[in-house]
Motif scaffolding. Structure first.
Motif, PDB file in Angstrom:
ATOM      1  N   SER A 209       0.877  -1.233   0.161  1.00  0.00           N
ATOM      2  CA  SER A 209       0.019  -0.060   0.113  1.00  0.00           C
ATOM      3  C   SER A 209       0.889   1.281   0.050  1.00  0.00           C
ATOM      4  O   SER A 209       0.336   2.403  -0.113  1.00  0.00           O
ATOM      5  CB  SER A 209      -0.924   0.033   1.364  1.00  0.00           C
ATOM      6  OG  SER A 209      -0.242  -0.008   2.464  1.00  0.00           O
TER       7      SER A 209
ATOM      8  N   LYS B 294       5.635   0.140  -3.771  1.00  0.00           N
ATOM      9  CA  LYS B 294       5.113  -0.147  -5.192  1.00  0.00           C
ATOM     10  C   LYS B 294       6.380   0.096  -6.117  1.00  0.00           C
ATOM     11  O   LYS B 294       6.200  -0.677  -7.324  1.00  0.00           O
ATOM     12  CB  LYS B 294       3.798   0.548  -5.474  1.00  0.00           C
ATOM     13  CG  LYS B 294       2.718   0.223  -4.728  1.00  0.00           C
ATOM     14  CD  LYS B 294       1.424   1.086  -4.941  1.00  0.00           C
ATOM     15  CE  LYS B 294       0.300   0.839  -4.120  1.00  0.00           C
ATOM     16  NZ  LYS B 294      -0.929   1.659  -4.517  1.00  0.00           N
TER      17      LYS B 294
ATOM     18  N   ASP C 131       1.164  -8.776  -0.372  1.00  0.00           N
ATOM     19  CA  ASP C 131       1.188  -7.783   0.533  1.00  0.00           C
ATOM     20  C   ASP C 131       1.278  -8.101   1.990  1.00  0.00           C
ATOM     21  O   ASP C 131       0.056  -8.513   2.516  1.00  0.00           O
ATOM     22  CB  ASP C 131      -0.096  -6.657   0.156  1.00  0.00           C
ATOM     23  CG  ASP C 131      -0.049  -5.571   1.043  1.00  0.00           C
ATOM     24  OD1 ASP C 131       0.917  -5.257   1.946  1.00  0.00           O
ATOM     25  OD2 ASP C 131      -1.036  -4.572   0.728  1.00  0.00           O
TER      26      ASP C 131
ATOM     27  N   ARG D 147       1.995  -6.354   4.627  1.00  0.00           N
ATOM     28  CA  ARG D 147       1.620  -5.178   5.446  1.00  0.00           C
ATOM     29  C   ARG D 147       2.906  -5.005   6.704  1.00  0.00           C
ATOM     30  O   ARG D 147       2.788  -4.166   7.526  1.00  0.00           O
ATOM     31  CB  ARG D 147       0.449  -5.151   6.034  1.00  0.00           C
ATOM     32  CG  ARG D 147      -0.768  -5.345   5.369  1.00  0.00           C
ATOM     33  CD  ARG D 147      -1.992  -5.415   6.170  1.00  0.00           C
ATOM     34  NE  ARG D 147      -3.327  -5.825   5.317  1.00  0.00           N
ATOM     35  CZ  ARG D 147      -4.345  -5.834   5.978  1.00  0.00           C
ATOM     36  NH1 ARG D 147      -4.718  -5.740   7.175  1.00  0.00           N
ATOM     37  NH2 ARG D 147      -5.366  -6.153   5.023  1.00  0.00           N
TER      38      ARG D 147
END
Length: 399
Positions: free
Chosen positions: A51, A56, A92, A94
């Motif tokens: 995120s 990214k 992902d 996190r």
């Protein structure tokens, strides 16, 4: 009718034999990686807190490396083994250890040959045993604490210098290049932040003319409120402040210290060059950052990479884009030479060297990089301007 039944039985036996054979092959190849002759592309995993825009950009660096490799493979003649192709599988996590273990298990089930990631040392260590069990190479593309490669995992590799190497050059930058004599250290409570601060203080104390530590504080890695630490800084009046934390907190800290009455140099750590940092016109803070890479803006290879990245993703790459690009290319080159993944790939990574954007990439017996490059930058009207370069091992590219 009887003849038909016998045919069906034969077909069932063939299907059963094929399934058993496939299962035996998987058991013989614990990494799950396909050999070079397989028509399916070999998987490379990418894991981190996707995120975040910086992550990214790193993911896109790995993806660009894979797309370029696949495009370079020439068509093969009929009947010949297909050229080795790769695909990127992303997760992902996190940056949380318990989620990362689910991601690692997914990568195992998917039969990847290697991992680019994870983002933080704590998370990387939380899943290292899974990759070791299945002989899956894990290439960390962020600077990590020494424990990542000190535990004896054959699968652990570090693309950048560890925190003890970073601390050596931070101390050189702070005390020699910037001439600091009154130093304050603010570190967040992450493993990276604490380890780097500890190593920096040890390096500072070992100097013949060490600077005085006038203030030290720890903050949460999740906070953007630094008021208590800033009050302590104003009271202690340092001439240099080291902020030992990942780049994701840099903007908030710079904004806070920029509004203070301090007159000091602020020294940040890796990743700050990706941030657009600005100070009020009346601020007496000067901004510096030590980045774990050579300054490549004069290198034709770096310029070509930047142009290809911008054309593909419609935005400029971050420093982490090129780290992940290097990691993915290293994995693919090693897999090509090894004929796939597993122990042969790990041996290839330990024994050979590979061409990266910054120079030669090579690992010692523990998986540490043999060649590390650092650049001290100052933030001025032109943005981040290189001030001094540090290196150990081979010379960086374009030198």
């Amino acid at each position: 009718m009887l003849k038909l039944s016998r045919n069906l039985l034969r077909m069932g036996a063939v299907i059963l034999y094929t399934a058993v054979a496939a299962g035996a092959a998987c058991a013989a190849n614990p990494s799950g990686a396909q050999p070079a002759a397989a028509s399916q592309p070999l998987g490379i995993g990418f894991a981190g807190p996707l995120s975040n825009p910086i992550l990214k950009s790193a993911r896109d660096g790995a993806l660009l490396a894979i797309e370029e490799h696949n495009a370079r493979q020439a068509p093969v003649a009929h009947g010949a083994h297909p050229a080795m192709q790769f695909t990127l599988l992303e997760q992902d996590d996190r940056s949380e250890a318990h989620l990362a273990r689910y991601s690692a298990q997914y990568f195992v089930r998917s039969g990847v040959i290697g991992i680019v990631g994870h983002w933080s040392t704590e998370v990387a260590l939380a899943v290292a045993d899974i990759y070791e069990e299945h002989a899956i190479a894990q290439l960390m593309f962020t600077a990590a604490i020494p424990q990542f490669t000190a535990k004896g995992y054959s699968t652990a590799f570090r693309l950048l210098g560890s925190s003890d190497r970073t601390a050596l050059y931070l101390a050189e930058s702070a005390l020699t290049t910037l001439g600091a004599r009154r130093v304050a250290v603010i570190a967040n409570n992450s493993g990276f932040g604490q380890a780097l601060a500890k190593e920096f203080l040890a390096q500072m104390a070992a100097r013949r003319e060490p600077a005085q530590l006038v203030y030290q504080a720890m903050v949460s890695s999740k906070t953007s409120d630094f008021n208590a630490a800033l009050q302590g800084l104003e009271a202690s009046k340092p001439d240099l402040v080291l902020f030992s934390a990942n780049s994701l907190q840099a903007v908030s800290f710079v904004n806070g210290i920029g509004r203070s009455k301090l007159s000091a140099a602020l020294l940040l750590t890796g990743g700050a060059v990706n941030q657009k940092l600005s100070l009020p016109a009346d601020s007496r803070i000067s901004l510096y950052t030590l980045e774990p890479d050579a300054d490549l803006r004069g290198c034709p290879g770096w310029k070509a990479f930047r142009e290809r990245f911008e054309q593909r993703f419609k935005r400029a790459p971050s420093s982490f884009s090129r780290y992940a690009y290097n990691a993915a290319n290293t994995l693919m080159e090693a897999a090509t030479q090894a004929g796939g993944g597993g122990p042969k790939l790990l041996a290839e990574l330990h024994e050979k060297s590979y061409k990266g954007l910054s120079g030669q990439i090579a690992f010692d017996k523990n998986g540490n990089t043999k060649n590390d490059f650092y650049t001290l930058y100052r933030n001025d009207a032109a943005g981040w301007t290189p001030l001094k370069e540090f290196a150990s091992g081979a010379a960086p590219a374009c030198r």
